[in-house]
Design a protein around this motif. Structure first.
Motif, PDB file in Angstrom:
ATOM      1  N   ASP A 139      -4.633   7.193   6.203  1.00 29.27           N
ATOM      2  CA  ASP A 139      -5.540   6.085   6.509  1.00 29.27           C
ATOM      3  C   ASP A 139      -5.879   6.040   7.999  1.00 29.27           C
ATOM      4  O   ASP A 139      -6.575   5.124   8.458  1.00 29.27           O
ATOM      5  CB  ASP A 139      -4.942   4.751   6.062  1.00 29.27           C
ATOM      6  CG  ASP A 139      -3.620   4.423   6.749  1.00 29.27           C
ATOM      7  OD1 ASP A 139      -3.127   5.273   7.533  1.00 29.27           O
ATOM      8  OD2 ASP A 139      -3.069   3.339   6.505  1.00 29.27           O
ATOM      9  N   GLU A 179       3.506  -4.406   9.001  1.00 26.65           N
ATOM     10  CA  GLU A 179       3.211  -4.112   7.600  1.00 26.65           C
ATOM     11  C   GLU A 179       4.134  -3.011   7.090  1.00 26.65           C
ATOM     12  O   GLU A 179       4.322  -1.985   7.733  1.00 26.65           O
ATOM     13  CB  GLU A 179       1.765  -3.665   7.430  1.00 26.65           C
ATOM     14  CG  GLU A 179       1.414  -3.381   5.975  1.00 26.65           C
ATOM     15  CD  GLU A 179       0.086  -2.679   5.773  1.00 26.65           C
ATOM     16  OE1 GLU A 179      -0.343  -2.543   4.616  1.00 26.65           O
ATOM     17  OE2 GLU A 179      -0.521  -2.258   6.781  1.00 26.65           O
ATOM     18  N   ARG A 229       0.830  -1.200   0.000  1.00 28.44           N
ATOM     19  CA  ARG A 229       0.000   0.000   0.000  1.00 28.44           C
ATOM     20  C   ARG A 229       0.870   1.257   0.000  1.00 28.44           C
ATOM     21  O   ARG A 229       2.010   1.237   0.462  1.00 28.44           O
ATOM     22  CB  ARG A 229      -0.902   0.025   1.233  1.00 28.44           C
ATOM     23  CG  ARG A 229      -1.927  -1.079   1.272  1.00 28.44           C
ATOM     24  CD  ARG A 229      -2.940  -0.874   2.401  1.00 28.44           C
ATOM     25  NE  ARG A 229      -2.313  -0.786   3.710  1.00 28.44           N
ATOM     26  CZ  ARG A 229      -2.379   0.277   4.515  1.00 28.44           C
ATOM     27  NH1 ARG A 229      -3.027   1.374   4.145  1.00 28.44           N
ATOM     28  NH2 ARG A 229      -1.797   0.251   5.707  1.00 28.44           N
ATOM     29  N   THR A 230       0.318   2.333  -0.512  1.00 26.31           N
ATOM     30  CA  THR A 230       0.965   3.635  -0.434  1.00 26.31           C
ATOM     31  C   THR A 230       0.070   4.556   0.378  1.00 26.31           C
ATOM     32  O   THR A 230      -1.128   4.674   0.099  1.00 26.31           O
ATOM     33  CB  THR A 230       1.202   4.236  -1.831  1.00 26.31           C
ATOM     34  OG1 THR A 230       2.061   3.377  -2.575  1.00 26.31           O
ATOM     35  CG2 THR A 230       1.855   5.613  -1.718  1.00 26.31           C
ATOM     36  N   VAL A 231       0.630   5.187   1.404  1.00 22.76           N
ATOM     37  CA  VAL A 231      -0.106   6.133   2.236  1.00 22.76           C
ATOM     38  C   VAL A 231       0.580   7.493   2.149  1.00 22.76           C
ATOM     39  O   VAL A 231       1.708   7.606   1.665  1.00 22.76           O
ATOM     40  CB  VAL A 231      -0.187   5.660   3.706  1.00 22.76           C
ATOM     41  CG1 VAL A 231      -0.900   4.318   3.793  1.00 22.76           C
ATOM     42  CG2 VAL A 231       1.200   5.563   4.338  1.00 22.76           C
ATOM     43  N   VAL A 254       4.827  -0.215   4.216  1.00 22.16           N
ATOM     44  CA  VAL A 254       4.093   0.572   3.228  1.00 22.16           C
ATOM     45  C   VAL A 254       5.029   1.610   2.619  1.00 22.16           C
ATOM     46  O   VAL A 254       6.013   2.025   3.240  1.00 22.16           O
ATOM     47  CB  VAL A 254       2.867   1.285   3.852  1.00 22.16           C
ATOM     48  CG1 VAL A 254       1.883   0.282   4.429  1.00 22.16           C
ATOM     49  CG2 VAL A 254       3.288   2.292   4.914  1.00 22.16           C
TER      50      VAL A 254
END
Length: 263
Positions: A32, A69, A7-9, A71
């Protein structure tokens, strides 16, 4: 590159620095709503530390070890305007763009070999991983492991693959001894290295290695190096990892000899 499964945040708030070592990672909040430990591309080791973190962390996850996780994290340098610390201001400015972050494990405590115990199998798995990626930074002084909800989590793999800071004789690096394994905090408990080696060599396929290396963003592969393109540099990482995996008996024996000298 194929579409990334990571994912990219986007960073929305700089919360607090984690003043550990020279890289000044920080806790940030993202769009997020979660908190992350952000590793800055503008820190001392630059994107090489982010590449090592990405490769080693995702290999660990592939092998069934617990890693927060990972990211990609977009950072707008405008955040530096509200930061009173000049050093942090500069770090935010120099890190504009795509960085790397790990999910923040709120309430986790640092692993302490005196207090916490790890069974032989898990100790052997972690020693095997760190031997594969040449991680120099899992010592009693700095374990880079956390206890969270009574489970062991691995963090901070940016010191792995240290040869890529110069790429000197990189084609032979998979055959190089890894003497730092003697300082590994879990080495005394790692009595099942041969069994782990047989298992992990089947789990970590060439296809998986290539998929992990393909995650590296192109603009992390444009710095000073002997390679002419991001594709060529990715292939060098793949070649190193595949060759080191194929000769894993070598680093397993090295770890066993180091362990025998300790116990």
């Amino acid at each position: 590159m194929t579409e990334s499964p990571l994912r990219t945040v986007r960073v929305t708030r700089y919360v607090t620095p984690l003043r550990e070592g020279g890289s000044l990672p920080a806790i940030v909040e993202a769009d997020d709503g979660f908190l992350y430990v952000l590793k800055f591309r503008g820190a001392g080791q630059g994107v090489k530390a982010l590449i090592a973190e990405l490769i080693a962390g995702e290999i660990a996850r592939t092998l069934g070890l617990r890693v927060p996780e990972i990211v990609f994290c977009e950072l707008d340098p405008i955040l530096s305007r509200t930061e009173p610390d000049e050093e942090i201001q500069d770090l935010l400015k120099f890190s504009a763009g795509l960085n790397l972050a790990l999910h923040y494990l709120s309430g986790a405590i640092t692993f302490d070999a005196v207090v916490n115990t790890v069974d032989a199998r898990m100790a052997s798995e972690i020693v095997w991983l760190d031997s594969l990626v040449m991680n120099v930074d899992r010592t009693a002084r700095n374990t880079n492991m956390l206890i969270w909800h009574q489970e062991l989590w691995l963090i901070d793999h940016g010191a792995s693959l240290y040869f890529h800071h110069s790429w000197q004789n990189w084609e032979q690096q998979h055959q190089r001894p890894f003497p730092f394994i003697k300082d590994h905090v879990l080495l005394p408990s790692a009595s099942e290295l041969e069994a782990v080696n047989a298992d992990f060599r089947t789990r970590l396929s060439s296809e998986r290695i290539r998929a992990i290396v393909s995650l590296i963003p192109d603009d992390w592969l444009t710095g000073e190096s002997p390679f002419t393109s991001p594709l060529e540099q990715r292939q060098a990482y793949i070649q190193f990892l595949e060759a080191r995996l194929a000769s894993s008996e070598f680093f397993v024996k090295e770890a066993q000899h180091a362990r025998n000298a300790l116990i």
